[in-house]
Motif scaffolding. Sequence first.
Motif, short mmCIF file in Angstrom:
data_model
loop_
_atom_site.label_atom_id
_atom_site.label_comp_id
_atom_site.label_asym_id
_atom_site.label_seq_id
_atom_site.Cartn_x
_atom_site.Cartn_y
_atom_site.Cartn_z
N LEU A 60 18.05 26.86 22.59
CA LEU A 60 18.68 26.97 23.97
C LEU A 60 18.42 28.50 24.56
CD1 LEU A 60 22.17 25.53 23.29
CD2 LEU A 60 20.56 24.88 24.81
N ARG A 61 18.81 29.59 23.75
CA ARG A 61 18.27 31.25 24.50
C ARG A 61 16.42 30.96 24.83
NH1 ARG A 61 22.03 32.57 19.95
NH2 ARG A 61 20.14 32.84 18.36
N ALA A 62 15.95 30.28 24.33
CA ALA A 62 14.56 30.52 24.12
C ALA A 62 14.22 29.84 25.38
CB ALA A 62 13.97 29.70 23.45
N ALA A 63 15.35 28.52 25.97
CA ALA A 63 14.84 28.09 27.35
C ALA A 63 15.42 29.19 28.26
CB ALA A 63 15.96 26.63 26.94
N ILE A 64 17.01 29.53 28.33
CA ILE A 64 16.72 30.61 28.91
C ILE A 64 15.88 31.36 28.85
CG2 ILE A 64 19.06 32.50 29.11
CD1 ILE A 64 21.07 30.32 27.59
N ARG A 65 15.29 31.60 28.15
CA ARG A 65 14.30 33.03 28.01
C ARG A 65 13.07 32.91 29.11
NH1 ARG A 65 15.22 33.90 22.60
NH2 ARG A 65 13.06 33.06 22.18
N GLN A 66 13.20 31.27 29.46
CA GLN A 66 11.90 30.73 29.89
C GLN A 66 12.50 30.67 31.25
OE1 GLN A 66 11.50 26.91 27.77
NE2 GLN A 66 9.32 27.12 28.01
N TYR A 67 13.56 30.42 31.49
CA TYR A 67 14.00 30.19 33.06
C TYR A 67 13.52 32.03 33.82
CZ TYR A 67 16.92 25.97 32.35
OH TYR A 67 16.91 25.02 31.18
N ARG A 68 14.48 32.60 33.01
CA ARG A 68 14.42 34.76 33.96
C ARG A 68 12.57 34.53 33.13
NH1 ARG A 68 18.09 35.98 28.59
NH2 ARG A 68 20.05 36.02 30.21
N ALA A 69 11.37 34.36 32.45
CA ALA A 69 10.13 34.61 33.37
C ALA A 69 9.52 33.50 34.44
CB ALA A 69 9.80 34.21 31.71
N GLY A 70 10.69 32.68 34.75
CA GLY A 70 9.94 31.66 35.58
C GLY A 70 9.14 30.40 34.97
N ASP A 71 9.76 30.44 33.63
CA ASP A 71 8.05 29.54 33.30
C ASP A 71 8.43 28.00 33.42
OD1 ASP A 71 6.95 31.51 32.15
OD2 ASP A 71 7.88 31.83 30.29
N PRO A 72 7.11 27.06 33.17
CA PRO A 72 8.17 25.77 33.74
C PRO A 72 8.93 25.42 31.85
CG PRO A 72 5.47 25.78 33.86
CD PRO A 72 5.93 26.90 33.68
N SER A 73 9.76 25.37 32.83
CA SER A 73 10.70 24.70 31.88
C SER A 73 12.12 23.39 31.96
CB SER A 73 12.07 25.53 31.82
OG SER A 73 12.32 26.00 32.94
N SER A 74 13.17 22.80 31.71
CA SER A 74 13.39 21.58 31.60
C SER A 74 14.89 21.75 31.54
CB SER A 74 13.57 21.05 29.58
OG SER A 74 12.37 20.67 29.44
N PHE A 75 15.59 20.44 32.32
CA PHE A 75 16.76 20.46 32.59
C PHE A 75 17.88 19.98 31.53
CE2 PHE A 75 14.32 19.58 35.97
CZ PHE A 75 15.00 20.38 37.94
N ALA A 76 18.74 20.70 32.00
CA ALA A 76 20.27 19.26 30.94
C ALA A 76 19.90 18.18 31.13
CB ALA A 76 21.39 20.38 29.95
N ILE A 77 20.14 17.16 31.20
CA ILE A 77 20.52 15.47 31.66
C ILE A 77 22.19 15.13 30.75
CG2 ILE A 77 20.01 13.48 31.27
CD1 ILE A 77 17.47 13.83 30.10
N GLU A 78 22.92 15.37 31.76
CA GLU A 78 24.49 15.18 31.43
C GLU A 78 24.53 14.40 31.87
OE1 GLU A 78 28.58 17.77 33.45
OE2 GLU A 78 26.97 19.04 32.78
N ARG A 79 25.66 13.51 31.37
CA ARG A 79 26.43 12.50 32.01
C ARG A 79 27.22 12.76 32.93
NH1 ARG A 79 26.59 8.13 27.43
NH2 ARG A 79 28.68 9.60 26.76
#
Length: 193
Positions: A60-79
């Motif tokens: 999760l920390r790595a995903a958040i770093r991707q957002y900060r860098a503006g790199d291609p990343s994933s969405f959480a799928i929330e029901r």
Amino acid sequence: MQYYQSVFSSLPVIETARLRLRPLTMRDDRDMFRYASDPEVSRHVLWEAHASPRETRSVLRAAIRQYRAGDPSSFAIERLSDHRMIGTIGFMWINCEHRSAEVGYSLSRDCWNQGYATEALRAVLRFGFNTLRLNRIEAQHELDNPASGRVMEKCGMRCEGTLRQRVFNKGRFSDVRLYAILRGDGVPGNEHI
């Protein structure tokens, strides 16, 4: 590339009939560990089953770093029905020059065969064409995971062939089937499957 970076650094929330696609947060650690620790869920993806909640928090920390860098990343799928995060879906890479990208997804095993992956993929394809202005979006699945191919087909993606021993996964070389959809193909509606 700057345009893509600005979109991924402030990933929008997308709602469908039953799902909310949103940025991952550290609060997703329990839900993610619940499905990411399942060897059946990780069997056909390129990551190993999570061995501990600590490993999940690291992801999760790595995903958040991707957002900060503006790199291609994933969405959480929330029901929407219970606000549980049941998986992820997003972009593995984007080629700016050719306006193409690859998407991938994983889903909690107790949510398989209920149309959630199809619903989420349709939303992400629309996002890719409408917001990211892509022309081509690809996805691939291992041959022994035909259910993933059916999800792609329901979303209007076309099989373009088999790539022999394309990936080394879980100690073996695996053939994968490549699917793609073009902007001009159109994404089918988001009705329940």
